[in-house]
Design an enzyme around this catalytic site. Structure first.
Site, short mmCIF file in Angstrom:
data_model
loop_
_atom_site.label_atom_id
_atom_site.label_comp_id
_atom_site.label_asym_id
_atom_site.label_seq_id
_atom_site.Cartn_x
_atom_site.Cartn_y
_atom_site.Cartn_z
N ASP A 114 0.82 -1.23 0.00
CA ASP A 114 0.00 0.00 0.00
C ASP A 114 0.85 1.27 0.00
O ASP A 114 0.59 2.20 0.77
CB ASP A 114 -0.93 0.04 1.21
CG ASP A 114 -1.68 -1.24 1.46
OD1 ASP A 114 -1.98 -1.94 0.48
OD2 ASP A 114 -1.96 -1.55 2.64
N GLU B 155 -11.06 -0.60 -3.78
CA GLU B 155 -10.40 0.12 -2.69
C GLU B 155 -9.20 0.87 -3.25
O GLU B 155 -9.00 0.94 -4.46
CB GLU B 155 -9.94 -0.88 -1.62
CG GLU B 155 -8.97 -1.93 -2.14
CD GLU B 155 -8.77 -3.10 -1.21
OE1 GLU B 155 -9.61 -3.29 -0.29
OE2 GLU B 155 -7.79 -3.84 -1.38
#
Length: 310
Positions: free
Chosen positions: A21, A191
């Site tokens: 991420d 997401e």
């Protein structure tokens, strides 16, 4: 894991260890990467950061934010997104992986005077702690437009919202129409939202597929407004059976004053099956003449050394 990089190339992965991420920024004349420590939720209790002057040699800033310093967090801190305003650094992150409005958690914000922290909780509570428009409050991404307006994009469970941040960067202010939370979900969004601006247009990107599997990937849309509407254009980052699987959840770097762009993302090495064994990588991102993003090629070589303009 892979061949060692030459001195002139970054190599992929960029740094040792399991990270995911990544948010990518330029602060104080250096490239910065802010990732999640990729581990089981109960072990995701801290954040590290990495900085470089040339995209090739990276230095680790350890433990820039600790769960022990966030009174309301008790598991799974991930997906950081820092941004600078007026000499201070605001660090947005997700914690606790809440599954309903009855649980404590969501998106927090910490603040520091330096890019490497140490960061402290700015509110002693989450900034966003409720499901609105069906969006799980995770995966924040901060974006400041050319006019100084600050936005925070976020969301999981197939829904994405955008909110406006106040001048203090720790509060929400309504849009001109009175709404505080605007849903901007594009087709196939899962997401990991990400926003950047190029040529006066807004490029909105996100992750598709499941983060724990091989099909995790990145798609994008282009709009004339930071709140869309965002119409899906194409997928531009995905697994390569010769290189890695699960390529997704990314950040973007632009060399100031140029049209040189890089995508910083995580992927899973081919020999790994554990969903948490992810590594941070970088590759060039290019554009077609009409402004569309061209598919990104996953590499082991990474990118060439590139210093920031002085």
């Amino acid at each position: 894991m892979n061949e060692k990089p030459s001195k002139s190339m970054s190599g992929n992965p960029l740094m040792p260890g399991w990270y995911a991420d990544p948010e990518a920024r330029i602060f104080e004349g250096k490239y910065w990467i802010y990732p999640t420590w990729s581990a089981p939720y109960e072990e995701q209790t801290h954040f590290d950061a990495f900085y470089s002057e040339d995209l090739v040699n990276w230095t680790k800033a350890e433990r820039i934010l600790m769960m022990a310093d966030i009174s309301w967090a008790h598991q799974a801190m991930w997906a950081p997104s820092p941004v600078e305003r007026d000499g201070r650094y605001y660090y947005y992150f997700a914690a606790n992986d809440i599954q309903s409005n009855d649980e404590l958690g969501g998106i927090g914000v910490a603040v520091a005077d330096r890019p490497e922290g140490p960061y402290r909780d700015a509110l002693d509570k989450p900034l966003i702690d409720q499901f609105v428009h069906g969006a799980q409050p995770i995966d924040p991404h901060a974006f400041i437009d050319d006019d100084g307006t600050a936005y925070l994009y976020y969301g999981g469970w197939g829904h994405c919202n955008v909110v406006r941040l106040g001048e203090d960067m720790t509060s929400l202010v309504p849009f001109e129409d009175g709404e505080t939370y605007k849903e901007v979900t594009p087709e196939l969004f899962v997401e990991g939202p990400c926003m950047f601006k190029r040529g006066g247009r807004y490029y909105f990107m996100w992750s598709e597929g499941g983060w724990g599997g091989p099909d995790y990937s990145v798609a994008y849309a282009i709009a004339d407004s930071p709140v869309g509407p965002f119409r899906r254009e194409a997928k531009i980052l995905q697994q390569d059976p010769a290189v890695a699987t699960g390529a997704g959840h990314h950040g973007i770097l632009q060399v100031p004053g140029t049209d040189e762009w890089y995508i910083v993302y995580h992927r899973r090495p081919l020999e790994e099956t554990d969903r948490n064994r992810r590594v941070v990588c970088i590759d060039r991102m290019t554009f077609a003449a009409d402004g569309r993003i061209e598919p990104v090629r996953l590499t082991f070589e990474g990118v060439a050394a590139r210093s920031l303009p002085r």
